[in-house]
Motif scaffolding. Structure first.
Motif, PDB file in Angstrom:
ATOM      1  N   GLN A 638      45.262  28.919 -88.931  1.00 32.64           N
ATOM      2  CA  GLN A 638      46.589  28.719 -89.524  1.00 32.64           C
ATOM      3  C   GLN A 638      46.997  29.990 -90.267  1.00 32.64           C
ATOM      4  O   GLN A 638      46.206  30.599 -90.978  1.00 32.64           O
ATOM      5  CB  GLN A 638      46.588  27.546 -90.514  1.00 32.64           C
ATOM      6  N   ARG A 641      54.130  32.820 -90.868  1.00 33.04           N
ATOM      7  CA  ARG A 641      54.792  33.826 -90.032  1.00 33.04           C
ATOM      8  C   ARG A 641      54.754  35.202 -90.708  1.00 33.04           C
ATOM      9  O   ARG A 641      54.545  36.222 -90.048  1.00 33.04           O
ATOM     10  CB  ARG A 641      56.246  33.434 -89.769  1.00 33.04           C
ATOM     11  N   LEU A 680      55.263  28.490 -79.282  1.00 35.06           N
ATOM     12  CA  LEU A 680      55.510  27.137 -79.797  1.00 35.06           C
ATOM     13  C   LEU A 680      56.143  26.262 -78.723  1.00 35.06           C
ATOM     14  O   LEU A 680      55.778  25.092 -78.553  1.00 35.06           O
ATOM     15  CB  LEU A 680      56.424  27.197 -81.025  1.00 35.06           C
ATOM     16  N   GLU A 687      53.750  24.171 -85.194  1.00 39.21           N
ATOM     17  CA  GLU A 687      54.123  24.493 -86.556  1.00 39.21           C
ATOM     18  C   GLU A 687      54.015  23.253 -87.422  1.00 39.21           C
ATOM     19  O   GLU A 687      54.484  22.176 -87.049  1.00 39.21           O
ATOM     20  CB  GLU A 687      55.559  25.039 -86.585  1.00 39.21           C
ATOM     21  N   GLN A 691      53.636  26.430 -91.653  1.00 33.78           N
ATOM     22  CA  GLN A 691      52.620  27.345 -91.144  1.00 33.78           C
ATOM     23  C   GLN A 691      52.482  27.202 -89.634  1.00 33.78           C
ATOM     24  O   GLN A 691      52.713  26.133 -89.068  1.00 33.78           O
ATOM     25  CB  GLN A 691      51.257  27.079 -91.806  1.00 33.78           C
ATOM     26  N   ILE A 692      52.090  28.316 -88.995  1.00 31.42           N
ATOM     27  CA  ILE A 692      51.816  28.312 -87.558  1.00 31.42           C
ATOM     28  C   ILE A 692      50.350  27.971 -87.378  1.00 31.42           C
ATOM     29  O   ILE A 692      49.479  28.559 -88.035  1.00 31.42           O
ATOM     30  CB  ILE A 692      52.142  29.670 -86.934  1.00 31.42           C
TER      31      ILE A 692
END
Length: 840
Positions: A638, A641, A680, A687, A691-692
């Protein structure tokens, strides 16, 4: 024009059939829509000089393109003519042409008067240029003068012979329409309008001939005299006469020998012979030659001195580029070739094909440098297209090599001396799917000595003509105009006097900027072919094997990324889908299918892994950003960006320098976000709470993420190893050369430990480039003795490795860089002995 009256009656079915049976014209453009004709206004064709055969061919070409025919009457309510063409000049002899320069065809006069009289009328003049074979007018070749198109206007007998011998080598080129009304303006008299339009047409025809057959070669009689009498050569003779105690006469003979050694001896017979031979060779060797964006060349060739600057992947490059240019109606370039290629049999053929030869270094030979510089200046100012490889040699890794700016500097200085004809550089990407020199390259990267070119080497290569080498791709990049580049660096450059004794910092900056811009534009024109895609995926998998269904998904993922977020508008992508790409790779024996009850596996074919690194490196730059995103996410799970963008931003200057990337630093953050969005959308990332996040490790998406991230890891490991070695050794302890040598040696050890199949991993040139970039960004500096120094800022960069590399990898690198001073001394002594032996 009376003798042309009733031409329609002469075009009998018999004569037309006889001509069409023999003549096979190549027509440009091949689509009438490309001419942009206005259907509401009449069309008149303009041919340069009276020729019945040229008129017949023009009429046939117009029919094929479904254009109005020149032999048909023009009948509108504002303009009536018995035919829709005229010849710009009415006589064929040179004296008559000069005498009647301001005497115009009657139909031409009537057209201008009609447009002037009728406000609603315009006439579209379409100039048509026809080449019956192509050859510069060499005064020493009666064969060419009689049988090929040249600058001399042919008489009736010569034209008949030309048609008979060159009918199957005929080019018909329709120029863009010229508006009579736009050219004559509002208040221009008819006489001035005729003169202006006639001049525009004459210039058009002259430029078309220069593009196709090169400039008028009458100056060749005086070529040697011009070079020997130039100021630079005379000065060099005077200097060497004093230094070497030789008479000027002996040195002039030496200079004359240099001219003969350097100069091309363009021969149309050899060009045609090579074309026939290469037609056969390409058909035996390749499945096709795909040419992309050639229109960028034809758009600029008419008004500019063209310098082709392709990447250098194979000896085939020389032949391939000239072949493509010639078969598309332009004059093949004069090619700068290393003197090592001037070998018996092959050298004379290359010279007559347009090659001119140069030594690898001019150092210590002022006379040779002066002669070569004058020769280059002569051919560029006379309008000959030229070609050279700014990498200096063939790439053994599939990457673009750092440019060597010697030829570029000479070209720029020549232009500053005489800038009457603007120069444009044409970056050209050449992509193969298999290489004839592949095994030789791998041996050289593993330490074998570079083989000298020889007849025996060429004969050995011919044994491979029965093998399948897939397709070849030539993609012409965005042109680079020299004049604006110089204006940006120094608006007063036109007032500069070139002096070899005076250093001009702005000129060096201009040449360096031009060199990097050329490599960047070459990469912007890359072609993604099936083999490069397969290489990119399979070399990122454990043991270079993968389930076939997973491979199909991964290939389609790469295609989706490249299509939705293209690196540049010039990038070409294979049209094959994932399954077809695999079948193609099996056909070329680059990969193999292993049958299995639970699903077939695809793996790299025996002994092909090292070869495939070459093709992966052809397109690595296109996927470096998504690969970095995937690498960071796969390692960290995690991230925000902003964290992803920050890490990639800090790495970008080094990646840009190494891979000749085209983005500016300010482009990186939005580009990173765009790549995140694509991943994504495909489900490879998701996401949550701002957070990604990477997918669950047990999913197919995680496998895809891992493979995508592997492509860039070797590059990051190489960076980290260099920094680890620097920090362990300490500031002020090593010269840059020692650092480069040691990095290369340690990379070889790391390559063995990790079982890398990437010989470029320990390529010294890549380490040199990275160290140079560290100096440019201020993390390193070198003193007068070339000893490198640094401070704590370098340590901060090393800390970012925690976000990219596994802890185990970092430990391995730290361990391998823990070498003692004694070990380093022994290694450096061994390298010095090898280098001395190689030079001897």
């Amino acid at each position: 024009m009376a003798k042309w009256f009733g031409i329609e009656r002469l075009l009998s079915a018999t004569s037309r059939k006889a001509l069409n049976t023999w003549v096979e014209p190549q027509i440009t453009p091949d689509n009438a829509a490309d001419l942009g004709l206005n259907p509401e206004q009449p069309v008149i064709y303009v041919l340069q000089s009276p020729s019945f055969s040229n008129l017949l061919v023009t009429d046939e070409a117009a029919q094929r393109l479904k254009l109005p025919r020149p032999v048909h009457a023009l009948d509108s309510h504002l303009l009536q003519e018995k035919q829709s063409y005229f010849f710009l000049t009415q006589e064929t002899s040179a004296q008559s042409l000069q005498k009647n320069r301001f005497e115009y065809p009657e139909r031409f006069v009537r057209l201008v008067e009609a447009v002037k009289t009728n406000a609603n009328l315009d006439v579209q003049l379409v100039p048509v240029t026809i080449f019956w074979g192509r050859s510069p007018d060499k005064e020493d070749s009666l064969f060419k003068i009689i049988f090929s198109d040249s600058w001399a206007t042919p008489n009736t007998l010569k034209q008949l012979v030309t048609v008979a011998l060159n009918g199957n080598q005929t080019f018909v080129k329709f120029g863009l329409p010229l508006s009579v009304r736009n050219l004559m303006g509002h208040d221009m008299s008819s006489s001035l309008a005729l003169r202006k339009i006639s001049r525009v047409l004459r210039v058009h025809f002259r430029r078309q001939r220069e593009m196709a057959i090169g400039p008028d070669l009458s100056h060749r009689r005086n070529l040697m005299h011009s070079i020997l009498q130039s100021n630079a050569v005379r000065e060099a003779i005077a200097v060497e006469s004093k230094e070497q105690q030789m008479t000027p006469e002996l040195l002039e003979e030496k200079a004359r020998a240099y001219v003969n050694e350097i100069a091309a001896d363009y021969s149309y017979q050899v060009i045609r012979g090579l074309q026939i031979t290469l037609n056969w060779l390409w058909n035996r060797l390749y499945d096709g030659i795909n040419v992309h964006h050639f229109d960028t060349v034809t758009d600029v060739a008419q008004d500019h001195e063209v310098v082709y600057v392709p990447c250098h992947r194979s000896h085939i490059d020389y032949l391939l580029l000239s072949y493509v240019i010639f078969t598309r109606g332009l004059m093949p370039p004069h090619i700068a070739a290393g003197a090592n290629l001037n070998i018996p049999v092959i050298g004379p053929i290359l010279r007559r094909g347009g090659a001119f030869f140069l030594k690898r270094s001019f150092k210590g030979d002022q006379l040779y440098a002066a002669v070569f510089t004058e020769y280059l200046h002569l051919i560029t100012t006379k309008g000959f297209p030229i070609e050279y490889f700014i990498e200096g040699g063939r790439s053994r890794t599939g990457r673009l090599l750092p440019p060597k700016a010697g030829m570029l500097a000479m070209t720029v200085k020549s232009f500053i001396r005489d800038n009457t004809r603007p120069i444009v550089f044409i970056p050209t990407y050449i992509g193969y799917e298999r290489l004839m020199e592949g095994s030789t390259y791998i041996g050289e990267l593993r330490g074998a000595s570079k083989e000298q070119e020889s007849i025996w080497q060429v004969l050995q290569t011919t044994r491979k003509i029965e093998k399948i080498f897939g397709k070849v791709h030539l993609s012409f990049g965005e042109p680079i105009y020299l004049e604006p580049l110089l204006d940006a660096e120094n608006p007063q450059w036109r007032d500069t006097v070139i002096d070899s004794q005076v250093k001009l910092p702005w000129l060096n900056r201009s040449v360096d900027k031009l060199a990097r811009q050329i490599n960047t534009h070459i990469n912007q024109a890359a072609v993604i072919n099936p083999i490069t895609l397969l290489s990119l995926v399979l070399l990122s998998t454990p043991n270079h094997a993968i389930d076939e269904d997973v491979l199909v998904q991964q290939l389609d993922l790469y295609k989706k990324i490249a299509n939705q977020l293209p690196y540049s508008h010039l990038i070409e992508m294979t049209e094959l889908n994932g399954a077809d790409i695999i079948s193609y790779g099996v056909q070329l024996k680059a990969i193999q299918r292993v049958k299995h009850p639970l699903g077939d596996l695809i793996c790299v074919a025996d002994n092909q892994a090292v070869f495939l690194t070459y093709f992966r490196n052809n397109i690595l730059h296109l996927f470096v950003l998504p690969s970095l995103v995937a690498c960071l996410m796969q390692h960290n799970g995690q991230l925000q960006r902003e964290q992803i963008s920050a890490v990639i931003n800090s790495l970008y200057p080094y990646l840009k320098s190494e891979l000749f990337l085209s983005w500016e630093q300010s482009d990186i953050e939005p580009l990173v976000n765009q790549h995140i969005n694509i991943l994504l959308a495909t489900g490879i990332l998701h996401e949550q709470e701002g957070q990604i996040a990477s997918p669950n490790p047990n999913t197919e998406h995680y496998v895809q993420l891992t493979i995508l991230g592997e492509a860039v890891k070797e590059t990051i490991e190489r960076y980290y190893m260099t920094i680890a070695l620097l920090t362990r050794r300490g500031s002020g302890t090593s010269s840059q050369k020692q650092l480069e040598d040691l990095c290369s040696l340690l990379a070889q050890r790391l390559s063995v430990l990790h079982e890398f199949n990437s010989p470029e991993f320990f390529d010294k040139a890549i380490f040199r480039n990275f160290i140079d970039t560290l100096k440019k960004v201020g993390l390193l500096r070198a003193d007068e003795q070339d000893i490198v120094h640094f401070d704590h800022s370098l340590m901060q960069m090393a800390d970012q490795a925690n976000l990219v590399l596994k802890v185990e990898t970092q430990h391995t690198i730290q361990q391998i860089t823990s070498v003692s001073d004694e070990e380093i001394t022994k290694a450096m002594e061994l390298l010095a002995r090898k280098e001395k032996k190689r030079k001897s």
